[in-house]
Design an enzyme around this catalytic site. Structure first.
Site, PDB file in Angstrom:
ATOM      1  N   TYR A 192       1.094  -5.603  -9.390  1.00 34.42           N
ATOM      2  CA  TYR A 192       2.503  -5.792  -9.703  1.00 34.42           C
ATOM      3  C   TYR A 192       2.637  -7.045 -10.562  1.00 34.42           C
ATOM      4  CZ  TYR A 192       5.047  -2.079  -7.350  1.00 34.42           C
ATOM      5  OH  TYR A 192       5.583  -0.854  -7.025  1.00 34.42           O
ATOM      6  N   PHE A 193       2.904  -6.834 -11.838  1.00 33.67           N
ATOM      7  CA  PHE A 193       2.941  -7.956 -12.763  1.00 33.67           C
ATOM      8  C   PHE A 193       4.298  -8.657 -12.784  1.00 33.67           C
ATOM      9  CE2 PHE A 193      -0.720  -6.370 -15.711  1.00 33.67           C
ATOM     10  CZ  PHE A 193      -1.595  -6.508 -14.652  1.00 33.67           C
ATOM     11  N   ASP A 253      17.511   3.742 -13.687  1.00 30.17           N
ATOM     12  CA  ASP A 253      17.577   3.087 -12.382  1.00 30.17           C
ATOM     13  C   ASP A 253      19.009   2.608 -12.210  1.00 30.17           C
ATOM     14  OD1 ASP A 253      16.884   1.574  -9.951  1.00 30.17           O
ATOM     15  OD2 ASP A 253      14.835   1.731 -10.693  1.00 30.17           O
ATOM     16  N   HIS A 290      17.896   5.380  -6.136  1.00 31.38           N
ATOM     17  CA  HIS A 290      17.996   4.509  -7.322  1.00 31.38           C
ATOM     18  C   HIS A 290      18.851   5.163  -8.407  1.00 31.38           C
ATOM     19  CE1 HIS A 290      15.269   1.217  -6.265  1.00 31.38           C
ATOM     20  NE2 HIS A 290      14.485   2.115  -5.708  1.00 31.38           N
ATOM     21  N   THR A 342      11.490  -5.483 -14.159  1.00 33.54           N
ATOM     22  CA  THR A 342      12.039  -6.573 -14.976  1.00 33.54           C
ATOM     23  C   THR A 342      13.284  -7.244 -14.400  1.00 33.54           C
ATOM     24  OG1 THR A 342      13.324  -5.004 -16.308  1.00 33.54           O
ATOM     25  CG2 THR A 342      11.093  -5.555 -17.079  1.00 33.54           C
ATOM     26  N   TRP A 349       2.025   2.679  -4.329  1.00 31.92           N
ATOM     27  CA  TRP A 349       2.477   1.305  -4.624  1.00 31.92           C
ATOM     28  C   TRP A 349       2.608   0.455  -3.367  1.00 31.92           C
ATOM     29  CZ3 TRP A 349       7.186  -1.080  -3.214  1.00 31.92           C
ATOM     30  CH2 TRP A 349       8.106  -0.264  -2.549  1.00 31.92           C
ATOM     31  N   GLU A 395      12.261   4.749  -2.016  1.00 27.79           N
ATOM     32  CA  GLU A 395      13.293   3.888  -1.425  1.00 27.79           C
ATOM     33  C   GLU A 395      14.659   4.569  -1.305  1.00 27.79           C
ATOM     34  OE1 GLU A 395      11.641  -0.520  -2.603  1.00 27.79           O
ATOM     35  OE2 GLU A 395      12.944   0.453  -4.054  1.00 27.79           O
TER      36      GLU A 395
END
Length: 752
Positions: free
Chosen positions: A419-420, A195, A272, A470, A394, A328
């Site tokens: 989505y954690f 990414d 990305h 993250t 998603w 995206e």
């Protein structure tokens, strides 16, 4: 007769006792097996356990060493079990007479030992981890009560994702992640390796991907994002990041396979990809580093690069699926790129969406030529899909619904439930996270097959996956905090049949799994003592019903309605509190006589505006809540703007309430929310007007907001105008300006 009755009583006591033990053990398993029953007797593990294993499963016996009290095994591989070998632990290939489903297993415990039966390796691994989990849950793992479990998963794809680009995670932690997945029967690890924040996999043909694009100028992603987004050479003083060698990746793949887990790598394209274009700028439209995030689609060298990368990826990862991202992508550079526009004209494309579709199809066809399949996020639907592509939905469920009904395989990963990286409890009490709000019970409530998918197309829903991005998780300990125990709720969502799932039952079983997480040194999120409230307004009775709870299984909550803080002597909450007048309820959790939570203050308003008509000069956008009823339904919003009570506005908020006759007005107030991360802000000014005819308004007061918009924490603010003297009016007009041009959220127009 007396002797017979005594013997019968002893037998019944024995049976009931064993049934209680078996039921307690089974009921605490996560995920819940789909079928179980108790059996008479129990088995005591000897110091040196004898294991008889079918040839097909000979490599699996070593998993038994994960059972908490097994230190020594005597393993014998058998073609067919002899009569003299009907004891110990037997790991056997299913025969037709066993009546075991192809994807199912049978686990039986009696006084002779343990029998595990399945057709295939991966299914037998599930059976073994059920046995291992029984050991973790037992007070004495050497004694295993009689039990029969016949089980099979609801879905074949049971996934957990991890982004190692935004923050690089140490290799040993990845093995721990796999260990935890295996215990709870999650069978697919989606490894997000590339990414914009860093390339994390060694590619021998393109060494600059790890010589530079794996290292950045700031350790923390947010610091890097806010300070130039630069990549640096390893060894420079500020270099931060890292990558996994191909040998490490192969080692992890092998480690996961032994535990029944497939690793799916993700190599992002066409968006990305700013880290790639920083070191190989010739693959961008501009040819200049740090100017765009997307590959140039009109450049043949782009596809040469991507295919070369995938060739090395395919050598490392044997998974059927390869994830290419596809989400995206900013297509603005393609619009002004001569190469992209030339390709667009050559292919007869009308939009840049079709350029993205062209790129996805090129990679899909290449992967299919290698015997693999492509997975992408739901944006790959833009412009059309090739027949073999699988979609990860998603952006809500719409993409998955559309793809499944078109006949494409789908994996459901909606941000609303899975989505954690979203907050899991009151954001005001938590480290910074993404702005969403996904509680443990919300994860558990998810059904991966939406009703909008045609019944005959439901087979295309392969399963579900939780995603762990993250950006705000700089350490593996923080990852654990965000993932567990929510991953356990996911495990049951994708394994247990829908009709057998029950939140209260799961929550009860979960209490025993905290000790497993503790034993495995997992930095999981501990259930909060903070009191949560839900207020239901009854318009017919003009009463409010206040429900109080916390994340504890059986919370002890005390409350007051007289304005004082609750103490150990305050009223114990047992039933919903019914109030017919406006009050402030204060509540807190207690352990014995000690208060163990902050005081939660719940403002109950039974005000004059309830049920009155509200006219909108400018309507809500995207977040309708209860539409025209929202601002006067007597119900206030909770901690999330997605709860169906907060109404969202992106322009000036301008509404007028009509009492239909003149009323005495003493005060007007509204609550607003602010959380700058997703662009939610307080109004700039809040102005109240009164009128008798709805045409001529007199301004009462303007409140200006001076709150710091750079503070990332969730905040709530009450904008209240209190009249010096009561005034008579039929109409109340409220105008709130939106200088930040983001979202303004409000929940109720309170008038006294």
């Amino acid at each position: 007769m007396k002797l017979f009755r005594s013997l019968l009583s002893l037998v019944l006591i024995f049976l009931i006792g064993n049934q209680s033990i078996a039921q307690d053990l089974e009921i605490n398993l996560i995920p819940r097996p789909n079928k179980f029953s108790q059996q008479i007797g129990q088995y005591t593990l000897p110091s040196n356990v004898e294991v008889f294993v079918s040839e097909e499963f000979s490599s699996l016996a070593e998993l038994l060493y994960e059972y908490p009290s097994i230190n020594s095994l005597k393993v014998e591989v058998v073609k067919k079990l002899k009569k003299s070998q009907h004891y110990g632990i037997r790991i056997l290939k299913a025969e037709e007479s066993d009546k075991v489903a192809k994807n199912g297993y049978k686990l039986s415990v009696d006084d002779k030992g343990i029998v595990l039966i399945a057709h295939e390796d991966k299914v037998m691994i599930n059976a073994l981890y059920t046995f291992i989990q029984l050991g973790y849950l037992s007070e004495n793992p050497n004694v295993i009560p009689g039990i029969l479990i016949e089980d099979a998963p609801r879905f074949g794809y049971r996934g957990l994702h991890l982004d190692v680009s935004r923050h690089f995670m140490p290799f040993p932690f990845l093995k721990k992640y796999i260990d935890l997945m295996a215990i709870y029967k999650l069978n697919t690890f989606h490894w997000h390796l590339t990414d914009g924040a860093g390339w994390r996999l060694e590619i021998k043909k393109y060494p600059e991907l790890t010589n530079k694009a794996a290292w950045r100028s700031h350790t923390n992603w947010l610091d890097w994002k806010n300070n130039g987004e630069q990549y640096v050479e390893p060894g420079s003083p500020n270099a931060s990041g890292g990558f996994y060698t191909q040998e490490q990746a192969r080692e992890l793949v092998s480690y996961a396979v032994r535990k029944g887990i497939t690793i799916i790598p993700e190599i992002e394209m066409p968006g990305h990809s700013e880290e790639v274009l920083a070191v190989y700028p010739e693959l961008s439209c501009t040819g200049v580093p740090y100017t765009q995030d997307e590959f140039c689609i009109g450049n043949e060298k782009t596809f040469e690069f991507l295919k070369n990368v995938l060739d090395e990826v395919l050598e490392i990862f044997p998974s059927t699926y390869i994830h290419i991202g596809g989400d995206e992508a900013d297509k603005s550079h393609w619009k002004s790129c001569p190469k992209c526009q030339a390709l667009k004209e050559k292919e007869g494309f009308k939009t840049e969406d079709e350029l993205q579709s062209y790129a996805i199809k090129q990679m899909d066809e290449y992967l299919q030529s290698k015997g693999r399949k492509l997975i992408g996020w739901d944006e790959i639907l833009q412009g059309g899909l090739t027949k073999g592509a699988t979609v990860m939905s998603w952006q809500g469920e719409d993409g998955g619904i559309k793809a499944a009904n078109m006949g494409h395989d789908v994996i459901m990963t909606p941000g609303s439930h899975l989505y954690f990286d979203y907050y899991q409890t009151d954001p005001r009490t938590q480290p910074q996270a993404m702005s969403g709000f996904v509680t443990l019970d919300k994860v558990y409530s998810y059904n991966p097959i939406p009703k909008e998918i045609n019944a005959e197309k439901a087979k295309h829903v392969l399963g579900a996956q939780a995603n762990v991005w993250t950006e705000y998780m700089p350490t593996y300990q923080h990852v654990e905090y965000m993932v567990f125990p929510r991953a356990l709720a996911l495990a049951e969502v994708v394994w247990t049949n829908q009709e057998l799932r029950n939140w209260r039952d799961f929550q009860t079983r979960l209490q025993q799994h905290y000790k497993i997480l503790q034993k495995l040194d997992v930095n999981y999120y501990r259930p909060s003592f903070h009191v949560k409230s839900k207020v239901d307004f009854n318009p017919a009775k003009k009463t409010n019903s206040i429900n109080l709870t916390s994340e504890q299984l059986n919370p002890v909550i005390r409350y007051s309605t007289d304005g004082t803080n609750p103490t150990k002597n305050s009223t114990l909450y047992t039933l919903p509190i019914e109030l017919s007048s406006s009050k402030i309820v204060k509540a807190a959790s207690f352990l014995d006589s000690a208060r163990v939570s902050p005081v939660e203050e719940i403002e109950i308003d039974i005000h004059k505006g309830i049920g009155k008509t509200v006219h909108y000069s400018s309507k809500w956008e995207k977040y309708p809540a209860k539409e025209e009823l929202t601002l006067t339904n007597g119900v206030k919003g909770t901690l999330s703007y997605q709860d169906g009570e907060w109404q969202g506005f992106t322009s000036t908020f301008d509404v007028m309430l009509d009492f239909e006759r003149r009323e005495e007005i003493k005060s007007i107030s509204m609550n607003f929310m602010q959380v700058p991360g997703p662009g939610v802000f307080f109004p700039g000014e809040f102005t109240v007007y009164l009128s008798d005819n709805g045409k001529n308004f007199r301004e009462i007061q303007t409140i200006k907001n001076y709150d710091n918009t750079t503070d990332p924490q969730l905040k709530f603010k009450k904008f209240e105008v209190v009249l010096e003297k009561p005034q008579m009016a039929r109409y109340v007009k409220v105008v709130a300006t939106n200088p930040m041009k983001g979202f303004m959220f409000t929940d109720e127009l309170v008038i006294y």
